[in-house]
Design a protein around this motif. Structure first.
Motif, mmCIF file in Angstrom:
data_model
loop_
_atom_site.group_PDB
_atom_site.id
_atom_site.type_symbol
_atom_site.label_atom_id
_atom_site.label_comp_id
_atom_site.label_asym_id
_atom_site.label_seq_id
_atom_site.Cartn_x
_atom_site.Cartn_y
_atom_site.Cartn_z
ATOM 1 N N TRP A 91 0.839 -1.187 0.000
ATOM 2 C CA TRP A 91 0.000 0.000 0.000
ATOM 3 C C TRP A 91 0.885 1.252 0.000
ATOM 4 O O TRP A 91 1.921 1.282 -0.645
ATOM 5 N N SER A 92 0.529 2.277 0.726
ATOM 6 C CA SER A 92 1.249 3.554 0.590
ATOM 7 C C SER A 92 2.585 3.610 1.315
ATOM 8 O O SER A 92 3.293 4.610 1.206
ATOM 9 N N THR A 93 2.958 2.559 2.040
ATOM 10 C CA THR A 93 4.301 2.568 2.617
ATOM 11 C C THR A 93 5.361 2.545 1.518
ATOM 12 O O THR A 93 6.486 2.996 1.724
ATOM 13 N N ILE A 94 5.014 2.049 0.336
ATOM 14 C CA ILE A 94 5.954 2.002 -0.787
ATOM 15 C C ILE A 94 6.266 3.412 -1.316
ATOM 16 O O ILE A 94 7.203 3.593 -2.108
ATOM 17 N N LYS A 95 5.495 4.398 -0.895
ATOM 18 C CA LYS A 95 5.761 5.771 -1.332
ATOM 19 C C LYS A 95 7.092 6.292 -0.795
ATOM 20 O O LYS A 95 7.660 7.242 -1.345
ATOM 21 N N VAL A 96 7.598 5.696 0.277
ATOM 22 C CA VAL A 96 8.903 6.112 0.803
ATOM 23 C C VAL A 96 10.014 5.794 -0.198
ATOM 24 O O VAL A 96 10.748 6.698 -0.607
ATOM 25 N N PRO A 97 10.186 4.540 -0.630
ATOM 26 C CA PRO A 97 11.211 4.301 -1.662
ATOM 27 C C PRO A 97 10.877 4.956 -2.995
ATOM 28 O O PRO A 97 11.791 5.289 -3.760
ATOM 29 N N TYR A 218 7.614 8.542 10.128
ATOM 30 C CA TYR A 218 6.903 7.327 9.753
ATOM 31 C C TYR A 218 6.049 7.559 8.505
ATOM 32 O O TYR A 218 5.839 8.684 8.057
ATOM 33 N N LYS A 219 5.567 6.453 7.971
ATOM 34 C CA LYS A 219 4.641 6.502 6.841
ATOM 35 C C LYS A 219 3.691 5.332 6.944
ATOM 36 O O LYS A 219 4.117 4.193 7.181
ATOM 37 N N GLY A 220 2.422 5.605 6.763
ATOM 38 C CA GLY A 220 1.415 4.559 6.814
ATOM 39 C C GLY A 220 0.951 4.142 5.435
ATOM 40 O O GLY A 220 1.174 4.829 4.434
ATOM 41 N N GLY A 221 0.306 3.007 5.391
ATOM 42 C CA GLY A 221 -0.300 2.510 4.161
ATOM 43 C C GLY A 221 -1.486 1.634 4.507
ATOM 44 O O GLY A 221 -1.451 0.930 5.521
ATOM 45 N N TRP A 222 -2.522 1.671 3.693
ATOM 46 C CA TRP A 222 -3.723 0.905 4.007
ATOM 47 C C TRP A 222 -4.546 0.681 2.746
ATOM 48 O O TRP A 222 -4.483 1.435 1.782
ATOM 49 N N GLY A 223 -5.295 -0.390 2.767
ATOM 50 C CA GLY A 223 -6.175 -0.678 1.647
ATOM 51 C C GLY A 223 -6.866 -2.010 1.820
ATOM 52 O O GLY A 223 -6.461 -2.834 2.651
ATOM 53 N N TYR A 230 -9.595 -4.560 5.216
ATOM 54 C CA TYR A 230 -8.424 -3.690 5.211
ATOM 55 C C TYR A 230 -7.204 -4.305 5.894
ATOM 56 O O TYR A 230 -7.303 -4.983 6.916
ATOM 57 N N LEU A 231 -6.059 -4.019 5.275
ATOM 58 C CA LEU A 231 -4.743 -4.177 5.886
ATOM 59 C C LEU A 231 -4.246 -2.772 6.179
ATOM 60 O O LEU A 231 -4.332 -1.888 5.326
ATOM 61 N N VAL A 232 -3.739 -2.552 7.379
ATOM 62 C CA VAL A 232 -3.207 -1.248 7.779
ATOM 63 C C VAL A 232 -1.787 -1.470 8.281
ATOM 64 O O VAL A 232 -1.563 -2.342 9.128
ATOM 65 N N ARG A 233 -0.836 -0.689 7.760
ATOM 66 C CA ARG A 233 0.546 -0.904 8.161
ATOM 67 C C ARG A 233 1.317 0.412 8.210
ATOM 68 O O ARG A 233 0.892 1.413 7.644
ATOM 69 N N GLN A 234 2.454 0.389 8.899
ATOM 70 C CA GLN A 234 3.326 1.547 9.012
ATOM 71 C C GLN A 234 4.778 1.108 9.067
ATOM 72 O O GLN A 234 5.097 0.022 9.566
ATOM 73 N N LEU A 235 5.652 1.961 8.559
ATOM 74 C CA LEU A 235 7.085 1.835 8.798
ATOM 75 C C LEU A 235 7.548 3.133 9.433
ATOM 76 O O LEU A 235 6.977 4.195 9.187
ATOM 77 N N ASP A 259 -10.823 1.623 10.439
ATOM 78 C CA ASP A 259 -10.739 2.238 11.762
ATOM 79 C C ASP A 259 -10.210 1.255 12.803
ATOM 80 O O ASP A 259 -9.395 1.615 13.666
ATOM 81 N N ASP A 260 -10.661 0.015 12.720
ATOM 82 C CA ASP A 260 -10.175 -0.990 13.671
ATOM 83 C C ASP A 260 -8.692 -1.277 13.447
ATOM 84 O O ASP A 260 -7.947 -1.512 14.407
ATOM 85 N N GLY A 261 -8.255 -1.269 12.192
ATOM 86 C CA GLY A 261 -6.838 -1.459 11.900
ATOM 87 C C GLY A 261 -5.994 -0.341 12.483
ATOM 88 O O GLY A 261 -4.924 -0.585 13.064
ATOM 89 N N GLN A 262 -6.456 0.900 12.330
ATOM 90 C CA GLN A 262 -5.757 2.035 12.937
ATOM 91 C C GLN A 262 -5.642 1.853 14.451
ATOM 92 O O GLN A 262 -4.575 2.081 15.037
#
Length: 288
Positions: A91-97, A218-223, A230-235, A259-262
């Motif tokens: 998800w959007s965590t890939i926006k970092v690289p 940090y950066k989050g990603g979800w979808g 939903y999968l919700v993740r952060q680095l 919301d529950d993932g957050q």
């Protein structure tokens, strides 16, 4: 008194101290009551009452979903992994690289699209960045090259969309351990300061999870998956007394709710916060 329970730690939470590039110690409370030795690289079984591992073990059944947590000092080689979630879409965590790839492409010049992609997780801005790298194949290769430089030798970045409504790069399968290796190396990469400075300015609506740790970058990603869950993740990176610590989190709630993932990530981050003074950070090796 609660009876200590055995924990399985990926590379051994207690081995994190050995991974620092600067001296560090593990707090006395982190000492195991018992250990069993195993060959290098294998899992180590330890009983660790009162530590992050034990507290996470207590938290996990209350989260009502699958979750993963992994930690490693910046510049280190030993990691600790906890939980029952191991891999999934970036998800959007890939926006970092992705942003780092564009910085390399344009001579480390920050743009509004970079800021929006990181601080607001703006998908349109990320698409602009992706297209600026050339053809889809060239863009995928550029982002993948950044991952390789960051120590992730496994993850592949797809050039074409596997799901029509979502970006190709966001659907890259990024395992928790591979993401942690990259995150721990991120501050040591060329032009990384530009990216990590943006990671310290995440918009207020996305300051859950690692956003509750003071000074975190940090950066989050979800979808949603194909079933709408939903999968919700952060680095992220957080400071400790001995340097910076890389942390990655992931949550897949049984309810499938974003919301529950957050909320799951925020609860995990709270447990990490309680033990930050026990966890060693690290720093980048001097460049020659």
């Amino acid at each position: 008194m609660r009876r200590p329970r055995p924990m399985i730690l990926g590379a051994g939470l207690l081995l994190l101290a050995a991974a620092c590039s600067s001296p560090a110690t593990v707090a006395p409370s982190a000492a195991p009551t018992s250990t069993s030795t195993a060959p290098a690289g294998k899992d180590i079984t330890v009983s660790v009452p009162g530590t992050l591992a034990a507290d996470f073990d207590d938290l996990l059944p209350t989260l009502h979903g699958r979750a993963g947590l992994a930690l490693m000092p910046v510049g280190g080689t030993k990691m600790a992994t906890l939980g029952d979630w191991t891999t999934g879409a970036a998800w959007s965590t890939i926006k970092v690289p992705l942003v780092l790839a564009v910085l390399r492409h344009n001579g480390d010049t920050t743009t509004a699209s970079m800021s929006a992609a990181i601080t607001e997780s703006d998908n349109s801005a990320a698409d602009v960045l992706w297209q600026s790298l050339g053809t889809p194949d060239a863009a995928a290769a550029a982002v993948q090259a950044v991952l390789r430089d960051g120590g992730d030798s496994t993850t592949s970045v797809p050039a074409t969309r596997t799901r029509p409504d979502y970006s190709s790069f966001g659907q890259a399968t990024w395992a928790l351990r591979d993401q942690l290796r990259f995150t721990a190396e991120l501050p040591c990469l060329d032009d990384a300061d530009t990216v990590t400075s943006l990671m310290a300015k995440i918009s207020g609506s996305q300051q859950w999870g690692l956003g509750h740790l003071e000074g975190s970058e940090y950066k989050g990603g979800w979808g949603p998956d194909a079933n709408g869950k939903y999968l919700v993740r952060q680095l992220g990176l957080v400071g400790t007394e001995t340097g910076k610590l890389a942390i990655v989190l992931a949550a897949q709630p049984d309810s499938g709710s974003f919301d529950d993932g957050q909320a799951m990530l925020t609860k995990i981050a709270a447990v990490v916060s309680k033990h930050l003074d026990e966890l060693p950070g690290g720093s980048c090796a001097p460049k020659r």
